[in-house]
Design a protein around this motif. Structure first.
Motif, PDB file in Angstrom:
ATOM      1  N   MET A 215       6.116  31.569  44.211  1.00 41.53           N
ATOM      2  CA  MET A 215       7.374  31.488  43.468  1.00 41.53           C
ATOM      3  C   MET A 215       8.322  32.633  43.821  1.00 41.53           C
ATOM      4  O   MET A 215       9.509  32.567  43.600  1.00 41.53           O
ATOM      5  CB  MET A 215       7.100  31.462  41.969  1.00 41.53           C
ATOM      6  N   ASP A 216       7.771  33.731  44.421  1.00 37.31           N
ATOM      7  CA  ASP A 216       8.601  34.895  44.702  1.00 37.31           C
ATOM      8  C   ASP A 216       9.739  34.592  45.659  1.00 37.31           C
ATOM      9  O   ASP A 216      10.771  35.255  45.625  1.00 37.31           O
ATOM     10  CB  ASP A 216       7.739  36.030  45.281  1.00 37.31           C
ATOM     11  N   SER A 217       9.535  33.616  46.560  1.00 33.37           N
ATOM     12  CA  SER A 217      10.582  33.312  47.525  1.00 33.37           C
ATOM     13  C   SER A 217      11.416  32.093  47.137  1.00 33.37           C
ATOM     14  O   SER A 217      12.326  31.722  47.849  1.00 33.37           O
ATOM     15  CB  SER A 217       9.965  33.077  48.912  1.00 33.37           C
ATOM     16  N   GLU A 218      11.104  31.467  46.005  1.00 32.87           N
ATOM     17  CA  GLU A 218      11.794  30.249  45.594  1.00 32.87           C
ATOM     18  C   GLU A 218      13.129  30.583  44.934  1.00 32.87           C
ATOM     19  O   GLU A 218      13.221  31.488  44.106  1.00 32.87           O
ATOM     20  CB  GLU A 218      10.933  29.437  44.630  1.00 32.87           C
ATOM     21  N   VAL A 219      14.140  29.819  45.324  1.00 32.18           N
ATOM     22  CA  VAL A 219      15.486  30.011  44.784  1.00 32.18           C
ATOM     23  C   VAL A 219      16.045  28.655  44.373  1.00 32.18           C
ATOM     24  O   VAL A 219      15.953  27.683  45.131  1.00 32.18           O
ATOM     25  CB  VAL A 219      16.434  30.651  45.824  1.00 32.18           C
ATOM     26  N   ILE A 220      16.629  28.614  43.190  1.00 29.78           N
ATOM     27  CA  ILE A 220      17.398  27.450  42.763  1.00 29.78           C
ATOM     28  C   ILE A 220      18.869  27.789  42.951  1.00 29.78           C
ATOM     29  O   ILE A 220      19.367  28.785  42.404  1.00 29.78           O
ATOM     30  CB  ILE A 220      17.150  27.102  41.285  1.00 29.78           C
ATOM     31  N   VAL A 221      19.577  26.992  43.742  1.00 27.70           N
ATOM     32  CA  VAL A 221      21.024  27.133  43.884  1.00 27.70           C
ATOM     33  C   VAL A 221      21.672  26.050  43.044  1.00 27.70           C
ATOM     34  O   VAL A 221      21.376  24.860  43.214  1.00 27.70           O
ATOM     35  CB  VAL A 221      21.464  27.009  45.357  1.00 27.70           C
ATOM     36  N   LEU A 222      22.539  26.440  42.136  1.00 29.42           N
ATOM     37  CA  LEU A 222      23.234  25.495  41.270  1.00 29.42           C
ATOM     38  C   LEU A 222      24.603  25.182  41.860  1.00 29.42           C
ATOM     39  O   LEU A 222      25.437  26.070  42.002  1.00 29.42           O
ATOM     40  CB  LEU A 222      23.390  26.079  39.861  1.00 29.42           C
ATOM     41  N   GLY A 223      24.809  23.920  42.245  1.00 29.71           N
ATOM     42  CA  GLY A 223      26.102  23.515  42.790  1.00 29.71           C
ATOM     43  C   GLY A 223      25.999  23.052  44.220  1.00 29.71           C
ATOM     44  O   GLY A 223      25.346  23.693  45.056  1.00 29.71           O
ATOM     45  N   SER A 224      26.664  21.925  44.526  1.00 27.42           N
ATOM     46  CA  SER A 224      26.571  21.325  45.860  1.00 27.42           C
ATOM     47  C   SER A 224      27.913  21.265  46.566  1.00 27.42           C
ATOM     48  O   SER A 224      28.087  20.501  47.508  1.00 27.42           O
ATOM     49  CB  SER A 224      25.997  19.905  45.757  1.00 27.42           C
ATOM     50  N   GLY A 225      28.880  22.079  46.113  1.00 21.85           N
ATOM     51  CA  GLY A 225      30.127  22.208  46.852  1.00 21.85           C
ATOM     52  C   GLY A 225      29.939  23.154  48.028  1.00 21.85           C
ATOM     53  O   GLY A 225      28.812  23.541  48.378  1.00 21.85           O
ATOM     54  N   ILE A 226      31.036  23.556  48.651  1.00 19.41           N
ATOM     55  CA  ILE A 226      30.914  24.372  49.854  1.00 19.41           C
ATOM     56  C   ILE A 226      30.319  25.743  49.551  1.00 19.41           C
ATOM     57  O   ILE A 226      29.568  26.296  50.368  1.00 19.41           O
ATOM     58  CB  ILE A 226      32.273  24.496  50.579  1.00 19.41           C
ATOM     59  N   ILE A 227      30.593  26.315  48.364  1.00 20.72           N
ATOM     60  CA  ILE A 227      30.006  27.608  48.020  1.00 20.72           C
ATOM     61  C   ILE A 227      28.507  27.463  47.831  1.00 20.72           C
ATOM     62  O   ILE A 227      27.706  28.259  48.349  1.00 20.72           O
ATOM     63  CB  ILE A 227      30.666  28.168  46.743  1.00 20.72           C
ATOM     64  N   GLY A 228      28.078  26.422  47.096  1.00 19.07           N
ATOM     65  CA  GLY A 228      26.656  26.224  46.855  1.00 19.07           C
ATOM     66  C   GLY A 228      25.880  25.902  48.119  1.00 19.07           C
ATOM     67  O   GLY A 228      24.819  26.492  48.377  1.00 19.07           O
ATOM     68  N   LEU A 229      26.373  24.967  48.928  1.00 14.76           N
ATOM     69  CA  LEU A 229      25.638  24.582  50.131  1.00 14.76           C
ATOM     70  C   LEU A 229      25.613  25.698  51.165  1.00 14.76           C
ATOM     71  O   LEU A 229      24.597  25.909  51.842  1.00 14.76           O
ATOM     72  CB  LEU A 229      26.239  23.315  50.734  1.00 14.76           C
ATOM     73  N   THR A 230      26.708  26.426  51.298  1.00 18.65           N
ATOM     74  CA  THR A 230      26.712  27.548  52.247  1.00 18.65           C
ATOM     75  C   THR A 230      25.726  28.620  51.801  1.00 18.65           C
ATOM     76  O   THR A 230      24.966  29.167  52.613  1.00 18.65           O
ATOM     77  CB  THR A 230      28.119  28.139  52.397  1.00 18.65           C
ATOM     78  N   SER A 231      25.703  28.913  50.507  1.00 21.88           N
ATOM     79  CA  SER A 231      24.744  29.884  49.989  1.00 21.88           C
ATOM     80  C   SER A 231      23.320  29.414  50.231  1.00 21.88           C
ATOM     81  O   SER A 231      22.446  30.203  50.637  1.00 21.88           O
ATOM     82  CB  SER A 231      24.978  30.100  48.486  1.00 21.88           C
ATOM     83  N   ALA A 232      23.079  28.127  50.012  1.00 23.43           N
ATOM     84  CA  ALA A 232      21.741  27.580  50.211  1.00 23.43           C
ATOM     85  C   ALA A 232      21.311  27.682  51.671  1.00 23.43           C
ATOM     86  O   ALA A 232      20.157  28.015  51.976  1.00 23.43           O
ATOM     87  CB  ALA A 232      21.706  26.126  49.736  1.00 23.43           C
ATOM     88  N   VAL A 233      22.224  27.400  52.590  1.00 28.39           N
ATOM     89  CA  VAL A 233      21.912  27.484  54.018  1.00 28.39           C
ATOM     90  C   VAL A 233      21.570  28.922  54.409  1.00 28.39           C
ATOM     91  O   VAL A 233      20.574  29.177  55.110  1.00 28.39           O
ATOM     92  CB  VAL A 233      23.092  26.957  54.864  1.00 28.39           C
ATOM     93  N   VAL A 234      22.375  29.873  53.977  1.00 27.38           N
ATOM     94  CA  VAL A 234      22.113  31.275  54.320  1.00 27.38           C
ATOM     95  C   VAL A 234      20.741  31.706  53.797  1.00 27.38           C
ATOM     96  O   VAL A 234      19.965  32.363  54.502  1.00 27.38           O
ATOM     97  CB  VAL A 234      23.228  32.181  53.758  1.00 27.38           C
ATOM     98  N   LEU A 235      20.417  31.316  52.564  1.00 25.35           N
ATOM     99  CA  LEU A 235      19.130  31.697  51.985  1.00 25.35           C
ATOM    100  C   LEU A 235      17.969  31.009  52.695  1.00 25.35           C
ATOM    101  O   LEU A 235      16.955  31.636  53.016  1.00 25.35           O
ATOM    102  CB  LEU A 235      19.125  31.350  50.497  1.00 25.35           C
ATOM    103  N   ALA A 236      18.097  29.699  52.944  1.00 27.56           N
ATOM    104  CA  ALA A 236      17.008  28.958  53.574  1.00 27.56           C
ATOM    105  C   ALA A 236      16.767  29.426  55.000  1.00 27.56           C
ATOM    106  O   ALA A 236      15.611  29.582  55.428  1.00 27.56           O
ATOM    107  CB  ALA A 236      17.311  27.463  53.542  1.00 27.56           C
ATOM    108  N   GLU A 237      17.852  29.661  55.741  1.00 25.24           N
ATOM    109  CA  GLU A 237      17.684  30.140  57.106  1.00 25.24           C
ATOM    110  C   GLU A 237      17.187  31.577  57.146  1.00 25.24           C
ATOM    111  O   GLU A 237      16.702  32.044  58.176  1.00 25.24           O
ATOM    112  CB  GLU A 237      18.994  29.979  57.878  1.00 25.24           C
ATOM    113  N   GLY A 238      17.292  32.262  56.014  1.00 26.79           N
ATOM    114  CA  GLY A 238      16.749  33.612  55.905  1.00 26.79           C
ATOM    115  C   GLY A 238      15.312  33.651  55.433  1.00 26.79           C
ATOM    116  O   GLY A 238      14.756  34.734  55.211  1.00 26.79           O
ATOM    117  N   GLY A 239      14.695  32.476  55.246  1.00 27.96           N
ATOM    118  CA  GLY A 239      13.279  32.425  54.911  1.00 27.96           C
ATOM    119  C   GLY A 239      12.946  32.091  53.479  1.00 27.96           C
ATOM    120  O   GLY A 239      11.762  32.029  53.111  1.00 27.96           O
ATOM    121  N   ARG A 240      13.936  31.858  52.642  1.00 26.48           N
ATOM    122  CA  ARG A 240      13.674  31.503  51.251  1.00 26.48           C
ATOM    123  C   ARG A 240      13.364  30.010  51.116  1.00 26.48           C
ATOM    124  O   ARG A 240      13.822  29.182  51.913  1.00 26.48           O
ATOM    125  CB  ARG A 240      14.898  31.826  50.394  1.00 26.48           C
ATOM    126  N   GLN A 241      12.599  29.677  50.077  1.00 27.67           N
ATOM    127  CA  GLN A 241      12.390  28.288  49.698  1.00 27.67           C
ATOM    128  C   GLN A 241      13.509  27.900  48.745  1.00 27.67           C
ATOM    129  O   GLN A 241      13.575  28.423  47.625  1.00 27.67           O
ATOM    130  CB  GLN A 241      11.026  28.106  49.020  1.00 27.67           C
TER     131      GLN A 241
END
Length: 320
Positions: free
Chosen positions: A1-27
Motif C-alpha cells: 500500500m506504500d506505493s499506492e496512490v488514488i488520483v481524483l479526477g480524470s481531466g488533464i490535471i488528473g491524468l497528467t498527474s497520474a501519468v507522472v506518478l505511474a511512470e515514476g513507479g507508483r501504483q
C-alpha cells in the motif's frame, strides 16, 4: 500500500498527474467521476497561454516546464494531439508578458501591418496548441502502459480515498468546491463555437483577464475553434444561441471569412477558478497524505505538466 496512490479526477490535471506518478513507479488508480471526454478539459480550446490563473511567480515555472514537455510531444503530433503553432495575441506587448515569457523562443512585437485596424499592439509567438480529445486519449494510453488504471467512481470524501490508499492526489477541479470543501473554487463559464476552417492557419486571441466577452480563433484538426466568454459564477452548460452569434460576429471582425463558415458544434465548459492554485500537501484525519492540485482557472492545459511534477515531488517528499 506504500506505493499506492488514488488520483481524483480524470481531466488533464488528473491524468497528467497520474501519468507522472505511474511512470515514476507508483501504483496509480484514477477515480473518475466522469470519463475524460466529459470533463472541462475536453471542452478547452487547447492553447498554451497563462490565462486566469494565479499566483504569477509559481505559474511561470509550471508553464515553462509544460511548454518544454509539449514541444517534445509536438514531434509526434498525430499521437499526442500537440502541435506548435505561430499566432497573435492582440492588445499585448512583449514588455507586459509575465515571467513565463522565457519559454517563448521567437516572441516579438507584431508589425502594424499584422494587426487588425482596431488594435494598436500585439505579440507574435509560437506556442503549443493541444487537441485535448487526442491528448486525453494519449494520457490514458500512457497511464495504462505504466500499469495505472481508471475506475469510474466518485469520491464521497477525501477520507474515503485515503482509506483505499495511503496517498491521494486531489485533481477534482470545480468538484473541490464540495469535496474538500473549498468555497474559494468558483466557475468561470466559457462558451465557444466550432466551425469548418476556411483556411486560418495561425491562432489569434484577444482576452483580457477582466473581460466577460473574449475573442479567439484556434485552428485544430477538427475545425476552427471560435470564442469566447468568461462569465464568473455561471453554472450553466447549455450553449446560448445569442452568445454563439456574438462570438462568431466578434471573430468575423478580424477574420471576415469565418462569418460564412459552416458551424460544426457548440461547447460550454466551466473553468475551475480560484484566487490561487492550491498545490500543497495535507495530512488527512485518517492518516493518509493528500496532495491538492486544483484551481487552475483557464490554464489547466498550460500548467498541467509542471503542476503534475510538483505534485509528485510533494508526495515523494512526504513519503520518505
Amino acid at each position: 500500500m506504500d506505493s499506492e496512490v488514488i488520483v481524483l479526477g480524470s481531466g488533464i490535471i488528473g491524468l497528467t498527474s497520474a501519468v507522472v506518478l505511474a511512470e515514476g513507479g507508483r501504483q496509480v488508480t484514477v477515480w473518475a467521476r466522469e470519463p475524460a471526454e466529459e470533463t472541462t478539459s475536453a471542452v478547452a480550446g487547447g492553447l498554451w497561454w497563462p490565462y486566469r490563473i494565479e499566483p504569477e511567480h509559481r505559474v511561470a515555472d509550471w508553464s515553462v516546464r509544460s511548454f518544454e514537455v509539449y514541444a517534445r510531444q509536438a514531434e509526434h503530433a498525430a499521437a499526442t494531439g500537440v502541435r506548435m503553432r505561430t499566432g497573435l495575441q492582440l492588445g499585448a506587448e512583449t514588455a507586459g508578458l509575465g515571467p513565463w515569457r522565457r519559454a517563448l523562443r521567437d516572441v516579438r512585437a507584431a508589425d502594424p501591418a499584422e494587426l487588425p485596424g482596431e488594435y494598436a499592439t500585439g505579440v507574435r509567438a509560437t506556442v503549443p496548441i493541444i487537441d485535448t480529445a487526442t491528448h486525453l486519449a494519449h494520457l490514458r494510453d500512457r497511464l495504462a502502459a505504466a500499469g495505472g488504471r481508471i475506475e469510474p467512481r466518485a469520491a464521497g470524501s477525501l477520507d474515503e480515498a485515503g482509506r483505499a490508499a495511503g496517498y491521494v492526489v486531489n485533481c477534482t477541479g470545480l468538484g473541490a468546491r464540495e469535496l474538500v470543501p473549498d468555497p474559494g473554487v468558483r466557475p468561470v463559464q466559457g462558451q465557444l463555437v466550432i466551425v469548418e476552417n476556411p483556411g486560418v492557419e495561425e491562432w489569434v486571441v484577444s482576452a483580457y483577464k477582466e473581460a466577460t466577452a473574449t475573442l479567439y480563433a484556434l485552428p485544430q484538426p477538427y475545425g476552427l475553434v471560435l470564442g469566447g466568454t468568461a462569465v464568473e459564477d455561471a453554472w450553466g452548460t447549455e450553449p446560448d444561441p445569442a452568445v454563439a452569434e456574438g462570438i462568431v460576429a466578434r471573430c468575423a471582425r478580424i477574420l471576415p471569412e469565418v462569418a460564412r463558415a459552416r458551424v460544426l458544434g457548440h461547447r460550454v465548459g466551466l473553468r475551475p477558478a480560484r484566487p490561487a492554485v492550491r498545490l500543497e500537501a495535507e495530512q488527512l484525519p485518517g492518516g493518509a497524505l493528500c496532495v491538492h492540485n486544483y484551481g487552475h482557472g483557464g490554464a489547466g492545459v498550460t500548467v498541467a505538466w509542471g503542476c503534475a511534477e510538483e505534485a509528485a515531488g510533494l508526495l515523494a517528499g512526504h513519503s520518505r
